[in-house]
Design a protein around this motif. Structure first.
Motif, PDB file in Angstrom:
ATOM      1  N   ARG A  61       0.813  -1.214   0.000  1.00  0.00           N
ATOM      2  CA  ARG A  61       0.000   0.000   0.000  1.00  0.00           C
ATOM      3  C   ARG A  61       0.853   1.273   0.000  1.00  0.00           C
ATOM      4  O   ARG A  61       0.605   2.205  -0.754  1.00  0.00           O
ATOM      5  N   LEU A  73     -12.971  15.257   1.928  1.00  0.00           N
ATOM      6  CA  LEU A  73     -11.976  15.355   2.998  1.00  0.00           C
ATOM      7  C   LEU A  73     -11.246  16.700   2.988  1.00  0.00           C
ATOM      8  O   LEU A  73     -10.480  16.997   3.887  1.00  0.00           O
ATOM      9  N   ASP A  74     -11.441  17.488   1.965  1.00  0.00           N
ATOM     10  CA  ASP A  74     -10.684  18.741   1.836  1.00  0.00           C
ATOM     11  C   ASP A  74     -11.651  19.923   1.747  1.00  0.00           C
ATOM     12  O   ASP A  74     -11.888  20.492   0.686  1.00  0.00           O
ATOM     13  N   THR A  91       1.121   4.283  -2.873  1.00  0.00           N
ATOM     14  CA  THR A  91       0.895   5.708  -2.617  1.00  0.00           C
ATOM     15  C   THR A  91       2.093   6.550  -3.032  1.00  0.00           C
ATOM     16  O   THR A  91       1.929   7.596  -3.652  1.00  0.00           O
ATOM     17  N   GLN A 149      -3.221  13.524  -3.866  1.00  0.00           N
ATOM     18  CA  GLN A 149      -3.797  12.284  -4.408  1.00  0.00           C
ATOM     19  C   GLN A 149      -4.890  12.589  -5.438  1.00  0.00           C
ATOM     20  O   GLN A 149      -4.980  11.934  -6.478  1.00  0.00           O
ATOM     21  N   VAL A 153     -10.456  23.169   0.184  1.00  0.00           N
ATOM     22  CA  VAL A 153     -10.015  23.091  -1.217  1.00  0.00           C
ATOM     23  C   VAL A 153      -8.595  23.670  -1.367  1.00  0.00           C
ATOM     24  O   VAL A 153      -8.383  24.726  -1.971  1.00  0.00           O
ATOM     25  N   HIS A 154      -7.639  22.950  -0.778  1.00  0.00           N
ATOM     26  CA  HIS A 154      -6.230  23.339  -0.893  1.00  0.00           C
ATOM     27  C   HIS A 154      -5.762  23.068  -2.314  1.00  0.00           C
ATOM     28  O   HIS A 154      -5.845  21.937  -2.785  1.00  0.00           O
ATOM     29  N   ALA A 176     -13.233   7.393  -6.270  1.00  0.00           N
ATOM     30  CA  ALA A 176     -12.251   7.598  -5.198  1.00  0.00           C
ATOM     31  C   ALA A 176     -12.053   9.093  -4.961  1.00  0.00           C
ATOM     32  O   ALA A 176     -12.015   9.567  -3.817  1.00  0.00           O
ATOM     33  N   LEU A 178       2.814  13.006  -0.842  1.00  0.00           N
ATOM     34  CA  LEU A 178       1.875  12.183  -1.614  1.00  0.00           C
ATOM     35  C   LEU A 178       0.815  11.513  -0.751  1.00  0.00           C
ATOM     36  O   LEU A 178      -0.115  10.911  -1.269  1.00  0.00           O
ATOM     37  N   SER A 179       0.958  11.614   0.573  1.00  0.00           N
ATOM     38  CA  SER A 179      -0.054  10.994   1.434  1.00  0.00           C
ATOM     39  C   SER A 179      -1.197  11.964   1.727  1.00  0.00           C
ATOM     40  O   SER A 179      -2.133  11.612   2.436  1.00  0.00           O
ATOM     41  N   THR A 180      -1.143  13.167   1.201  1.00  0.00           N
ATOM     42  CA  THR A 180      -2.203  14.139   1.476  1.00  0.00           C
ATOM     43  C   THR A 180      -3.275  14.096   0.385  1.00  0.00           C
ATOM     44  O   THR A 180      -2.980  13.797  -0.779  1.00  0.00           O
TER      45      THR A 180
END
Lengths: 79, 371
Positions: free
Chosen positions: B212, B364-365, B216, B296, B368-369, B357, B290-292
């Protein structure tokens, strides 16, 4: 993590079965995908009457039951 | 490496390999002998030490000649970089110096392209992994020198504990279980295969059950970047041939036609915006976390957007040039092949799955970054 939190988690972890959920339980391994993660987030927010800020909604927050609980606690302490 | 020679060989065989749905062995051979297959292998392991930007540039060039070859090359580099970035030093030292063509064995019946799940169990005595892996689609599988294979971790308790394992061709029995007769990207030879045999536990890449985090950080973004470059090259090559054709045959085309000019402008705009998105996403891949969720979403959007826009661009070119040069197989403009090839783009890791997805990630944002 408290018992109530485990109950909140349970419905989103389809592979947890009879396994005891502890702080070290890895949520992705137990079946939490990105679609379920957002539903879990809503359940957490409804249960604890709070909102997790965007900055906390990273892969590492959703890594284990303990990391998600820590994120919840960090918001509750400050509010 | 003489890229011009590789492009020439690719172009020379593209028509036949498309007609026959045959693997481009001539192009692969010259990529192998020239060292291009080791483009992204660091110099300390005898590679060319190329960057991801180099990988995308070469993929774009190959895509102008043959989308299948571009896809094969991009996916090979995706896997080579996965080894470079995540294999243990011992494993890297044993594979990278003689790296040949790598194919990925990540698909499974019943779960499609979902990388993060497996139903393929492995037995392990602690030192060896006993592999019996059936995969419905392995691009170029019969011609590979090595495979990156997903399986369940030996002690997995859920289907989400997926490992990535390097398997050399000589270590396993390789069976081809069926043929490949698709509409487009015909020379990728993406056939069903079965691999059986034993490999040392040390050939696990990263942690057991830890695929996993490789997806990512490396495997997922490089797939989307590489595919998008292949599709962009295909669309850019198609427009280039159309423009040269119009310029050389001005009797047949009215170059003051507003329909033609507006149509060409729209196609060029699609190509330029996909290119801008590709470069921007590459920069985010190199510099952002890349985990944000915002990053993604950006990476997923590149793939969805490139697939749609590159196909639409070539589809519009077909209308602009008409039936003879837009639809017939013999035309030197090769638009019908580009159209067939690019039709696969939205299916090659389903756009629908990625859009779903991303829909969750959007929620989750809240702020809106923008990345």
């Amino acid at each position: 993590v408290d018992a109530n939190f485990v109950q909140v988690l349970q419905p989103f972890l389809k592979y947890a079965e009879d396994e005891e959920i502890t702080g070290a339980s890895r949520l992705r391994d137990l079946g939490l995908d990105s679609m379920r993660a957002i539903q879990l987030l809503f359940a957490v927010e409804d249960t604890y009457g709070m909102s997790l800020p965007d900055e906390l909604l990273t892969d590492s927050t959703f890594d284990t039951a303990g990391s998600l609980w820590a994120a919840i606690e960090s918001v509750r302490v400050h509010s | 490496v003489k890229l011009a020679e590789i492009l020439e060989v690719t172009a020379e065989h593209a028509g036949r390999t498309d007609t026959e749905a045959a693997f481009p062995i001539e192009a692969l051979e010259v990529m192998r002998s020239s060292g291009l297959l080791r483009l992204v292998v660091p110099a300390e392991y005898g590679g060319l030490g190329g960057t991801v930007a180099d990988m995308l540039d070469v993929t774009l060039q190959l895509g102008r000649e043959d989308m299948s070859v571009a896809m094969i090359f991009a996916m090979h580099c995706q896997q080579a970089l996965t080894l470079v970035r995540h294999a243990s030093p011992e494993l890297a030292a044993s594979i990278l110096p003689d790296l040949g063509y790598l194919a990925s064995v990540t698909t499974e019946r019943g779960k499609g392209g979902n990388l993060l799940m497996s139903e393929s169990t492995v037995d392990s005595d602690g030192s060896q992994l006993k592999i019996d892996r059936d995969a419905p689609i392995v691009t170029g599988g019969p011609h590979a020198d090595g495979y990156l294979v997903t399986t369940l971790a030996p002690d997995a308790t859920s289907p989400n504990q997926v490992s990535l394992v390097y398997v050399a061709r000589h270590q396993v029995e390789v069976e081809v279980l069926g043929g490949w007769q698709p509409l487009g990207m015909r020379s990728t030879l993406s056939v069903p295969m079965r691999l059986t045999g034993q490999v040392p536990v040390g050939q696990t890449i990263g942690e057991a059950g830890g695929f996993r985090s490789i997806v990512t950080r490396t495997f997922g973004p490089l797939a989307h970047l590489g595919w998008s470059a292949a599709w962009l090259g295909t669309a850019a090559g198609a427009l280039s041939r159309v423009v040269q054709h119009i310029r050389s045959d001005r009797k047949q085309f009215d170059t003051e036609s507003e329909l033609l000019l507006a149509g060409l402008a729209r196609v060029r705009g699609r190509i330029d915006t996909v290119h801008a998105s590709l470069r921007h996403t590459l920069q985010a891949f190199q510099t952002a976390d890349l985990s944000t969720t915002p990053v993604q979403m950006l990476v997923n959007t590149l793939k969805v957007f490139a697939a749609e826009e590159c196909f639409t661009a070539v589809n519009e070119l077909v209308d602009l040039v008409g039936l003879r040069h837009g639809y017939l197989t013999g035309s030197p403009l090769r638009l019908e092949r580009a159209l067939r090839d690019l039709r696969s783009a939205s299916l090659n890791y389903s756009n629908q799955r990625l859009v779903l997805a991303n829909g969750s990630l959007v929620l989750l944002d809240q702020q809106v970054h923008l990345v």
